[in-house]
Design an enzyme around this catalytic site. Structure first.
Site, PDB file in Angstrom:
ATOM      1  N   ARG A   1       4.189  50.492 -17.022  1.00 27.59           N
ATOM      2  CA  ARG A   1       2.808  51.199 -17.379  1.00 27.59           C
ATOM      3  C   ARG A   1       2.231  52.372 -16.433  1.00 27.59           C
ATOM      4  O   ARG A   1       1.567  53.532 -16.815  1.00 27.59           O
ATOM      5  CB  ARG A   1       0.839  50.366 -17.465  1.00 27.59           C
ATOM      6  CG  ARG A   1       0.312  51.236 -18.055  1.00 27.59           C
ATOM      7  CD  ARG A   1      -1.245  50.107 -18.237  1.00 27.59           C
ATOM      8  NE  ARG A   1      -2.265  51.039 -18.763  1.00 27.59           N
ATOM      9  CZ  ARG A   1      -2.890  51.602 -18.088  1.00 27.59           C
ATOM     10  NH1 ARG A   1      -2.760  51.878 -16.169  1.00 27.59           N
ATOM     11  NH2 ARG A   1      -3.487  52.515 -18.828  1.00 27.59           N
TER      12      ARG A   1
ATOM     13  N   CYS B   1      -9.670  50.886 -11.680  1.00 30.21           N
ATOM     14  CA  CYS B   1      -8.535  51.110 -11.561  1.00 30.21           C
ATOM     15  C   CYS B   1      -8.483  52.334  -9.862  1.00 30.21           C
ATOM     16  O   CYS B   1      -9.445  52.395  -9.851  1.00 30.21           O
ATOM     17  CB  CYS B   1      -8.526  52.585 -12.439  1.00 30.21           C
ATOM     18  SG  CYS B   1      -7.373  54.089 -11.755  1.00 30.21           S
TER      19      CYS B   1
END
Ligand code: IMP
Length: 498
Positions: free
Chosen positions: A419, A320
């Protein structure tokens, strides 16, 4: 002026557990890792509990039907990734629900007039030597016989000889009827000294094989997460707040047990609307998780919206880069501590317990123990599971090491714009929030889980707890200094090569 939260945002590596009294009752055999997946009222049981506190991440490179089957057989649950067409996601759910431990569809099939050369080619492709002989050579054709490698000698008999001259014809086969239980099938295998038992339906069509060698593997999975009524494995699926009106019905139709809205930032009216729609359409019967959030406000909002569990974590995932790209997020330990306090407060107030899931950033096995001790009810992991044989990605040999591919849902490879959707027109990703990477290959899931869970159980015993709720109540946790972290590893010795 902006509100400044003075509390430092911390992560798991900054803490350690302090042992509590280990009573004689605290032995690994006595430890239960059972934990609630969805909300329940005080004194009642949740509709689903996990047998181990692990779920796999809603990611293309992690959670397909193969990993979902393996994880459920080990007591956890997968959320099949949603960044694919509704049809293919529903098909994956269906494959998990159809899976019957010990009952396998036949992948090597021939016709009576197939040649031994064709048999050889199938063995080359599948590695399996037991053939179903069906009228049309398909896995579910009418069963006319069986052929194993003990029935012919290719050099002696000739490659052009026909299967029908060597097969055991149907009349001489021992078969099981569809609906037979695994233990009944195994009894037939023992009684008739078989290696494989074909299972047929009313019309004599081949449906499965039960193999003698699979019997032991079934006994090795006492934790299997099954629907108590249907005995099917449990499975979850990721959804988004865009196409849920089409996606959720298809998943429900396929037999999904729980869905979860997958978003990097779940504190939104989009999620509230999605939950409300799902709850209303199915009269509260479809279970739905929501997130991700990192504080009490986000938790309270989604719980009020009706969520059955809440996922916690922004920016901590191994792949991430959300914190770097957008400057949002929170240290995972602080986020869990804050949200766990909100959950407990809500339970005090209403008598309803809403489980929380720590999602992302768990690196060492002891981080998992810390996350549970800090209040997480279960843990979602991507990197951890991506390393195993069962994950859907390629195993590669790079620079002398075996690795597996692992990419983020916010990488341009996954293109999961839903998302990261912030409303508006959508459909395009303006910047990446994840990377495409490799992780070290680690072998079979079962072997790794044994070690990881063994460590968690041992830590719980050290802390004087034999259940996760006890562990959460009793744990004593201390912050560590950077120099004490050095003290914690091997130091001041010359390490021998491993
Ligand atoms: P890991 O276990 O540390 O690898 O983290 C997995 C978690 O990272 C997932 O469950 C998601 O919450 C999150 N995640 C997945 N893909 C991305 C991405 O591309 N960017 C940011 N977070 C991601």
């Amino acid at each position: 002026m902006a509100q400044i939260i003075e509390k430092v945002s911390r992560t798991f590596g900054e803490y350690l557990l302090i042992p509590g009294l280990t009573t004689k009752e605290c032995t690994p055999q006595n430890v239960s890792l059972k934990t609630p997946l969805v909300k329940f009222r005080k004194g009642e049981k949740p509709a689903i509990s996990l047998n181990i506190p692990f779920v796999s991440a809603i990611m293309q490179s992690v959670s397909d039907h193969g990993l979902a089957i393996a994880l459920a057989r080990n007591g956890g649950l997968s959320f099949i990734f949603g960044s694919q067409s509704i049809e293919s996601q529903a098909e994956m759910v269906r494959k998990v629900k159809k899976f019957k431990a010990g009952f396998v569809p036949s992948d090597s099939n021939v016709r009576p007039d197939s040649t031994l050369a064709e048999v050889e080619a199938i063995i080359e492709a599948t590695g399996h030597t037991t053939m179903g002989v069906t009228d049309d050579g398909t896995p579910n054709g009418k069963l006319l016989g069986m052929l194993t490698s003990r029935d012919y000698r290719i050099d002696h008999d000739g490659r052009e000889s026909l299967v029908k001259n060597f097969m055991t014809p149907f009349e001489k086969l021992t078969v099981g009827k569809l609906g037979i239980t695994l233990s009944e099938a195994n009894q037939l295998i023992w009684d008739h000294k078989l290696n494989a038992l074909p299972i047929i339906d009313e019309e004599q069509h081949l449906v499965y094989f039960v193999f003698r060698k699979d019997y032991d593997s079934h006994r090795e999975n006492p934790n299997e997460l099954l629907d108590p009524q249907t005995k099917e494995l449990l499975v979850g699926a990721g959804i988004n707040s865009r196409d849920y009106k089409e996606r959720v019905p298809a998943l429900v139709e396929a037999g999904v047990d729980v869905v979860c809205i997958d978003s990097s930032d779940g504190f939104s009216e989009w999620q509230q609307e999605t939950i409300a729609w799902v709850k209303e359409k199915y009269n509260g019967k479809v279970l739905i998780g929501a997130g991700n959030v990192v504080d009490k406000e986000g938790f309270d909002y989604l719980v009020e919206a009706g969520a059955d569990f809440i996922k916690v974590g922004i920016g901590g995932g191994s792949i991430c880069i959300t914190r770097e790209q957008k400057g949002i997020g929170r240290g995972q330990a602080t986020a869990i501590l804050d949200v766990a306090a909100a959950r407990d407060e809500y339970f005090e107030k209403t008598g309803i317990y809403v489980p929380i899931c720590s999602d992302g950033g768990l690196v060492h096995d002891y981080h998992m123990s810390l996350a549970l001790a800090m209040g997480a009810d279960f843990l979602m992991m991507g990197r951890y599971f991506a390393r195993f044989d069962e994950s859907p990605t390629k195993k590669l040999y790079i620079n002398g090491n075996y690795v597996k591919e692992y990419w983020g849902e916010g990488s341009s490879r996954a293109r999961n714009w839903q998302r990261y959707d912030m409303g508006g027109k959508g459909g395009a990703m303006k910047f990446e929030e994840g990377v495409d990477s490799y992780v070290p290959y680690a072998g079979k899931m079962k072997d790794n889980l044994e070690v990881t869970l063994g460590k968690i159980v041992s830590t719980m015993c050290s802390c004087g707890s034999i259940t996760i709720p006890d562990f959460q109540k009793n744990a004593k946790i201390t912050l560590v200094s950077s120099t004490s972290i050095v003290e914690g590893g091997a130091h001041d010795v010359i390490l021998k090569d491993k």
